[in-house]
Design an enzyme around this catalytic site. Structure first.
Site, short mmCIF file in Angstrom:
data_model
loop_
_atom_site.label_atom_id
_atom_site.label_comp_id
_atom_site.label_asym_id
_atom_site.label_seq_id
_atom_site.Cartn_x
_atom_site.Cartn_y
_atom_site.Cartn_z
N SER A 251 86.71 113.93 -41.79
CA SER A 251 85.98 112.73 -41.37
C SER A 251 85.66 111.87 -42.58
CB SER A 251 84.68 113.13 -40.69
OG SER A 251 83.78 113.62 -41.66
N LYS A 252 84.98 110.76 -42.29
CA LYS A 252 84.59 109.83 -43.35
C LYS A 252 83.87 110.53 -44.49
CE LYS A 252 84.55 105.19 -41.66
NZ LYS A 252 84.62 105.16 -40.20
N ARG A 253 83.12 111.55 -44.12
CA ARG A 253 82.34 112.26 -45.13
C ARG A 253 83.24 112.94 -46.19
NH1 ARG A 253 79.56 115.87 -41.79
NH2 ARG A 253 80.11 114.43 -40.14
N ASP A 254 84.49 113.17 -45.83
CA ASP A 254 85.40 113.79 -46.79
C ASP A 254 85.97 112.75 -47.76
OD1 ASP A 254 85.44 116.59 -45.79
OD2 ASP A 254 86.06 115.55 -43.96
N GLY A 255 85.56 111.51 -47.58
CA GLY A 255 85.92 110.47 -48.54
C GLY A 255 87.30 109.86 -48.31
#
Ligand code: GLU
Length: 481
Positions: A251-255
């Site tokens: 997800s976005k959190r993984d950059g």
């Protein structure tokens, strides 16, 4: 039968890595089967779709090397087709107008929640009497169109990846909305996702729907729509989700979510495409991991796509990228590196210095993992100021190093045009003269020139630096300090 597959991105964001992977699988399958790969842009959600995203998606697919045979088709230009299908379902009594207001639906959901029931539409307007309908119309309520889902139905298909699949109609959330409320006087509004997909897949004669497993519930709903519209049901293959290294959905959190993120990090399209195909597919020879798209297309079958989620592995992607960079000819690689050098503020003339840049590329290529590594790897060859890291500093402070540098500077004066042989000769002379080990001279020279102990081939770098007319104060400064 000619295999026809499609990628159907929604242009509500830049090309997502999951979509890119699905596109790779579809492309490989089409090419393996000698079939057609079609692009369909699902842009019916006007409020979220943007032309710049469409552009980004199409350019991204092209950049990856996924050439298409038909399209891009745009759903926004095909609305009449969907309207006809909605009308057909209404005429056949397979769909109806639901006049529930958003507030009523919200109350219904709240009540379901309170009873611990799964949320879903309770089909309350499925069998309205003409009088009830009339009342709602006069109240000015605008209907959505719902497609009837028989709760007792068992929906089954033989998934090409996951095998036998079965869904109960009652698990599909009730009668499904297939068209929004109308804005004006039209009989109904914008057709919705599941309906448009099925109409298009029938119209485009899609034989295999290959997409992410997050669409499994849609598949069950879509099968019912195929039946209702009299279309031939295609084969379905649901590929596994891409997981982050911790095993959760990437997800976005993984950059990193869009293809551009990977591009900007210095990965080349061949490597990304190669890595994408390994995210969920295993080649018949499971030890082989480096494939061009064409090579993989020869081998790609859906029965070798895994069911289990595909964990994203940065080390593998890096390794694959390095394989492609190491194979690339310096003449080609140089053009990929120039933007990185320019961004780093290095001064050079891309045309005038081209030969020199190509040589430099040849020297640093074996140490590149990502294109962006070229900045650090070639730092010593651009500009003159260097900074010492801890190990580099420790090396030049060792006893005898200043004398070694002084001897090198004296020797080099005799070589206005130093060849690699000359460079080796100088090192040999100094080694002999100072009665030290050759390794010590090399290590010190590298530290003096670059500030570090690691980097591209020392002799070649030094020769190249010499040709560019390097500032000998690099070693001089170290001698004097
Ligand atoms: N527009 C859908 C998506 O982007 C594609 C659905 C499909 O492949 O059927 O997820």
């Amino acid at each position: 039968m000619t295999v026809r597959v499609r990628i159907a991105p929604s242009p509500t964001g830049n090309l997502h890595i999951g979509t890119a992977r699905t596109a790779v699988f579809n492309w490989l399958y089409a090419r393996h089967q000698g079939g057609k790969f079609i692009i369909r842009v699902e842009d019916t959600d006007i409020s979220r779709s943007r032309d710049e995203y469409t552009d980004n998606i199409l350019k991204g697919l092209e950049w990856l090397g996924l050439n298409w045979d038909e399209g891009p088709f745009f759903q926004s230009q095909r609305l009449d087709l969907y309207r006809q299908a909605v009308q057909k379902l209404l005429d056949k009594g397979l769909a109806y107008r639901c006049y529930c207001t958003p507030e009523e639906l919200e109350q219904m959901r709240e009540a379901q929640k309170a009873r611990n029931e799964a949320p879903g539409y309770d089909n309350r307007h499925r069998n309205l009497t003409p009088e009830q309908r009339e009342t709602y119309e006069t109240e000015g309520r605008k209907p959505v169109i719902r497609f009837i889902i028989d709760g007792d139905r068992q929906i089954t298909w033989n998934d090409k990846v996951r095998g036998k699949m079965a869904w109960k109609g009652s698990d599909l959330g009730g009668d499904m909305a297939i068209a929004r409320t109308p804005e004006g006087d039209e009989p109904f509004g914008q057709p919705l996702y599941n309906l448009a997909v099925v109409v298009d897949d029938i119209d485009m004669k899609i034989t295999h729907v290959i997409r992410g497993e997050d669409h499994i519930a849609n598949t069950a709903k879509q099968i019912l729509l195929y039946e209702a519209l009299g279309g031939e049901i295609p084969e379905f293959a649901h590929s596994p989700l891409i997981l982050n290294p911790e095993g959760r959905k990437l997800s976005k959190r993984d950059g990193v979510t869009s293809l551009d993120d990977f591009k900007n990090m210095g990965f080349v399209p061949e490597a990304i495409a190669n890595y994408m195909m390994l995210l969920g597919w295993t080649a018949p020879d499971s030890t082989q991991e480096i494939f061009t798209l064409e090579e993989a297309a020869k081998l790609f079958t859906l029965d070798r796509v895994n069911k289990a989620g595909a964990k994203f592995d940065w080390d593998k992607l890096d390794w694959i990228n390095s394989q492609y960079l190491h194979k690339m000819s310096p003449e080609i690689l140089v053009d990929l590196l120039i933007p990185y050098w320019q961004n780093a503020g290095y001064e050079f003339n891309p045309e005038g210095d081209r030969e020199w840049l190509i040589e430099l590329t040849g020297i640093i290529a074996p140490s590149l993992t990502r294109l962006s590594d070229a900045v650090a790897e070639s730092r010593l060859l651009f500009g003159d100021s260097i900074t010492f890291d801890e190990k580099g500093q420790a090396q030049i402070e060792q006893e005898g190093v200043k004398e070694i540098f002084a001897a090198i500077l004296t020797a080099i004066a005799n070589y206005p045009e130093m060849t690699p042989e000359d460079a080796k000769e100088i090192i040999k002379q100094v080694t002999k003269e100072k009665k030290v080990k050759k390794g010590f001279v090399m290590k010190s020279l590298r530290a003096g020139l670059t500030g570090e102990l690691q980097g591209p081939d020392l002799i070649q770098s030094w020769v190249l630096l010499h040709r560019r007319g390097w500032d000998k104060t690099r070693l001089q400064l170290t001698v004097d300090s």
